[in-house]
Design a protein around this motif. Sequence first.
Motif, PDB file in Angstrom:
ATOM      1  N   ASP A 180      24.447 -16.480  24.277  1.00 19.97           N
ATOM      2  CA  ASP A 180      25.454 -16.603  23.106  1.00 19.97           C
ATOM      3  C   ASP A 180      25.898 -15.177  22.511  1.00 19.97           C
ATOM      4  O   ASP A 180      26.843 -15.028  21.669  1.00 19.97           O
ATOM      5  CB  ASP A 180      24.867 -17.319  21.957  1.00 19.97           C
ATOM      6  N   GLY A 181      25.711 -13.979  23.360  1.00 17.92           N
ATOM      7  CA  GLY A 181      25.993 -12.707  23.093  1.00 17.92           C
ATOM      8  C   GLY A 181      25.213 -11.855  22.155  1.00 17.92           C
ATOM      9  O   GLY A 181      25.491 -10.759  21.751  1.00 17.92           O
ATOM     10  N   SER A 182      24.334 -12.657  21.332  1.00 21.29           N
ATOM     11  CA  SER A 182      23.332 -12.048  20.463  1.00 21.29           C
ATOM     12  C   SER A 182      22.496 -11.088  21.053  1.00 21.29           C
ATOM     13  O   SER A 182      22.292 -11.068  22.456  1.00 21.29           O
ATOM     14  CB  SER A 182      22.486 -13.026  19.687  1.00 21.29           C
ATOM     15  N   ILE A 183      21.758 -10.171  20.675  1.00 23.27           N
ATOM     16  CA  ILE A 183      20.880  -9.333  21.121  1.00 23.27           C
ATOM     17  C   ILE A 183      19.428  -9.479  20.346  1.00 23.27           C
ATOM     18  O   ILE A 183      19.459  -9.545  19.372  1.00 23.27           O
ATOM     19  CB  ILE A 183      21.399  -7.744  20.911  1.00 23.27           C
ATOM     20  N   ALA A 184      18.407  -9.396  21.182  1.00 19.45           N
ATOM     21  CA  ALA A 184      17.192  -9.906  20.622  1.00 19.45           C
ATOM     22  C   ALA A 184      16.117  -8.971  21.181  1.00 19.45           C
ATOM     23  O   ALA A 184      16.204  -8.743  22.645  1.00 19.45           O
ATOM     24  CB  ALA A 184      16.738 -11.426  20.609  1.00 19.45           C
ATOM     25  N   LEU A 185      14.902  -8.798  20.357  1.00 21.76           N
ATOM     26  CA  LEU A 185      13.712  -8.382  20.848  1.00 21.76           C
ATOM     27  C   LEU A 185      12.779  -9.424  20.902  1.00 21.76           C
ATOM     28  O   LEU A 185      12.303 -10.014  19.986  1.00 21.76           O
ATOM     29  CB  LEU A 185      13.351  -7.129  19.919  1.00 21.76           C
ATOM     30  N   PHE A 186      12.181  -9.672  22.317  1.00 17.22           N
ATOM     31  CA  PHE A 186      11.091 -10.563  22.382  1.00 17.22           C
ATOM     32  C   PHE A 186       9.627  -9.791  22.585  1.00 17.22           C
ATOM     33  O   PHE A 186       9.378  -9.300  23.718  1.00 17.22           O
ATOM     34  CB  PHE A 186      11.307 -11.608  23.370  1.00 17.22           C
ATOM     35  N   ILE A 187       9.106  -9.716  21.426  1.00 16.01           N
ATOM     36  CA  ILE A 187       7.413  -9.181  21.668  1.00 16.01           C
ATOM     37  C   ILE A 187       6.584  -9.990  20.861  1.00 16.01           C
ATOM     38  O   ILE A 187       6.608 -10.176  19.734  1.00 16.01           O
ATOM     39  CB  ILE A 187       7.535  -7.687  21.164  1.00 16.01           C
ATOM     40  N   PRO A 188       5.588 -10.254  21.514  1.00 13.74           N
ATOM     41  CA  PRO A 188       4.587 -11.274  20.789  1.00 13.74           C
ATOM     42  C   PRO A 188       3.440 -10.788  19.941  1.00 13.74           C
ATOM     43  O   PRO A 188       2.434 -10.727  20.335  1.00 13.74           O
ATOM     44  CB  PRO A 188       3.911 -11.874  21.923  1.00 13.74           C
ATOM     45  N   VAL A 189       3.986 -10.183  18.775  1.00 13.73           N
ATOM     46  CA  VAL A 189       3.302  -9.480  17.927  1.00 13.73           C
ATOM     47  C   VAL A 189       2.899 -10.142  16.448  1.00 13.73           C
ATOM     48  O   VAL A 189       2.483  -9.544  15.520  1.00 13.73           O
ATOM     49  CB  VAL A 189       3.667  -8.069  17.712  1.00 13.73           C
ATOM     50  N   GLY A 190       3.619 -11.314  16.344  1.00 15.51           N
ATOM     51  CA  GLY A 190       3.617 -11.908  15.366  1.00 15.51           C
ATOM     52  C   GLY A 190       4.322 -11.235  13.849  1.00 15.51           C
ATOM     53  O   GLY A 190       5.250 -10.697  14.097  1.00 15.51           O
ATOM     54  N   GLN A 191       3.724 -11.242  12.900  1.00 18.63           N
ATOM     55  CA  GLN A 191       3.953 -10.591  11.894  1.00 18.63           C
ATOM     56  C   GLN A 191       3.193  -9.130  11.599  1.00 18.63           C
ATOM     57  O   GLN A 191       3.377  -8.521  10.471  1.00 18.63           O
ATOM     58  CB  GLN A 191       3.792 -11.402  10.539  1.00 18.63           C
ATOM     59  N   SER A 192       2.590  -8.798  12.464  1.00 18.91           N
ATOM     60  CA  SER A 192       1.581  -7.527  12.423  1.00 18.91           C
ATOM     61  C   SER A 192       2.454  -6.164  12.317  1.00 18.91           C
ATOM     62  O   SER A 192       3.503  -6.230  13.092  1.00 18.91           O
ATOM     63  CB  SER A 192       0.519  -7.560  13.688  1.00 18.91           C
ATOM     64  N   VAL A 193       1.902  -5.150  11.865  1.00 14.73           N
ATOM     65  CA  VAL A 193       2.502  -4.089  11.537  1.00 14.73           C
ATOM     66  C   VAL A 193       2.042  -3.052  12.998  1.00 14.73           C
ATOM     67  O   VAL A 193       0.804  -3.022  13.135  1.00 14.73           O
ATOM     68  CB  VAL A 193       2.113  -3.189  10.303  1.00 14.73           C
ATOM     69  N   VAL A 194       2.855  -2.842  13.654  1.00 12.74           N
ATOM     70  CA  VAL A 194       2.560  -2.092  14.998  1.00 12.74           C
ATOM     71  C   VAL A 194       2.725  -0.579  14.972  1.00 12.74           C
ATOM     72  O   VAL A 194       3.664  -0.219  14.278  1.00 12.74           O
ATOM     73  CB  VAL A 194       3.419  -2.684  16.153  1.00 12.74           C
ATOM     74  N   SER A 195       2.043   0.149  15.295  1.00 10.19           N
ATOM     75  CA  SER A 195       1.977   1.670  15.529  1.00 10.19           C
ATOM     76  C   SER A 195       2.721   2.093  16.730  1.00 10.19           C
ATOM     77  O   SER A 195       2.431   1.559  17.693  1.00 10.19           O
ATOM     78  CB  SER A 195       0.640   2.343  15.462  1.00 10.19           C
ATOM     79  N   TRP A 196       3.641   3.006  16.538  1.00  3.97           N
ATOM     80  CA  TRP A 196       4.223   3.522  17.675  1.00  3.97           C
ATOM     81  C   TRP A 196       4.486   5.117  17.824  1.00  3.97           C
ATOM     82  O   TRP A 196       4.331   5.487  16.714  1.00  3.97           O
ATOM     83  CB  TRP A 196       6.196   2.958  17.490  1.00  3.97           C
ATOM     84  N   CYS A 197       4.459   5.329  18.815  1.00  2.10           N
ATOM     85  CA  CYS A 197       4.753   6.856  19.046  1.00  2.10           C
ATOM     86  C   CYS A 197       5.595   7.225  20.454  1.00  2.10           C
ATOM     87  O   CYS A 197       5.670   6.387  21.347  1.00  2.10           O
ATOM     88  CB  CYS A 197       3.539   7.496  19.069  1.00  2.10           C
ATOM     89  N   THR A 198       6.025   8.603  20.606  1.00  3.11           N
ATOM     90  CA  THR A 198       6.639   8.974  21.725  1.00  3.11           C
ATOM     91  C   THR A 198       5.488   9.605  22.433  1.00  3.11           C
ATOM     92  O   THR A 198       4.681  10.280  22.030  1.00  3.11           O
ATOM     93  CB  THR A 198       7.713   9.786  21.495  1.00  3.11           C
ATOM     94  N   THR A 199       5.684   9.831  23.945  1.00  8.67           N
ATOM     95  CA  THR A 199       4.907  10.620  24.593  1.00  8.67           C
ATOM     96  C   THR A 199       4.696  11.885  24.598  1.00  8.67           C
ATOM     97  O   THR A 199       3.569  12.492  24.476  1.00  8.67           O
ATOM     98  CB  THR A 199       4.865  10.238  26.164  1.00  8.67           C
ATOM     99  N   PRO A 200       5.844  12.470  24.045  1.00 12.26           N
ATOM    100  CA  PRO A 200       5.854  14.085  23.870  1.00 12.26           C
ATOM    101  C   PRO A 200       4.996  14.481  22.652  1.00 12.26           C
ATOM    102  O   PRO A 200       4.430  15.322  22.494  1.00 12.26           O
ATOM    103  CB  PRO A 200       7.341  14.352  23.497  1.00 12.26           C
ATOM    104  N   ASP A 201       5.268  13.130  21.638  1.00 14.29           N
ATOM    105  CA  ASP A 201       4.212  13.453  20.322  1.00 14.29           C
ATOM    106  C   ASP A 201       2.919  13.404  20.616  1.00 14.29           C
ATOM    107  O   ASP A 201       1.974  14.069  19.985  1.00 14.29           O
ATOM    108  CB  ASP A 201       4.729  12.583  19.142  1.00 14.29           C
ATOM    109  N   ILE A 202       2.413  12.692  21.639  1.00 12.25           N
ATOM    110  CA  ILE A 202       0.983  12.556  22.118  1.00 12.25           C
ATOM    111  C   ILE A 202       0.660  14.030  22.467  1.00 12.25           C
ATOM    112  O   ILE A 202      -0.474  14.630  21.977  1.00 12.25           O
ATOM    113  CB  ILE A 202       0.709  11.931  23.297  1.00 12.25           C
TER     114      ILE A 202
END
Length: 320
Positions: A180-202
């Motif tokens: 339908d033209g919409s844009i979506a992220l499909f990730i099965p994480v429920g309502q949990s808070v996810v921690s994100w980082c970039t590889t250079p920051d590692i």
Amino acid sequence: MSKLVAVCGATGKQGGGVVAALQRLGGFNVRALSRNPESASSKKLSDTGVQVVKADFEDTASLDAAFKDVDAVFGVTDFWQACRGDAAREKQQGINLVDAAKRQGVKHFVWSSLEDTRPILSSSREPLQGTYTVPHFDAKHEVEQYAKEQLGSVVTPLYPSVFMENLLPGSGMDPTKQADGSIALFIPVGQSVVSWCTTPDIGGVAAAVIQAGPAQWGGKTVGVAGEHATLQEVADTFTRVFGKKVVGIAPPVDDWIQAVQGFGVPEAMAKDLGNMFLFYDLVPMTTLRPLEQTLALNPGVQNLEAFLVANKDKYAELFA
């Protein structure tokens, strides 16, 4: 006198980030381990003044030579490519790194680790390899425990977050345009808070830990995080950066596992990643990855908005 630091996986994402960060800090002699010192990526490192040595994680003699006289080691294994998804192989490679570090008297061993998922998942999910419920996590954690047993207080386990690079187009967690033209992220994480980082920051965090040394960080666990966000908050960040509405949809894990196989993801990988998402829906991943710790070690750490802005051109087709 400059510290001599051996960096495993130096031509890869994590190891490459560590090399770059050590060079930015200065005061280090960097020894990069490479299976093929003649490769283009290895030669590129050599051109920056890095000593590139041939080393194979399954060749203990080559590891002894690579770790000879070094002060610190950044250790990381590659489950998906170098180990071809074989957790037992990854564990043995990690053990080989630890044993070589012990034989050579390495003063600081920084290990890229992850959680043991089995205490949480074993009662509800079938093991995927041996006893492992998330093979690419559990094997690394077993190496961490082995390192602590063999090397004691000179070990610093480093816990990365979910890579922001996984959100780039074609990387597996990227937003997609719907019928339908919409844009979506499909990730099965429920309502949990996810921690994100970039590889250079590692790399930035690891380099700061190595610079401070085992007196400050030996025996302590260090997390790497640039953002703590729910799926919907990630979607909202996309909306803010690109000016088009993005929604976050968290399907049931088993539905997601089946769906991604339809897009070409191998079954073993789909199940491994599905169990990983389920684990993080049950256990707060932010506990081991406090933002304030990363900011103190690496003040220039990227949050998700900064990452998307820096990579905006890569999404041009999706958001056209």
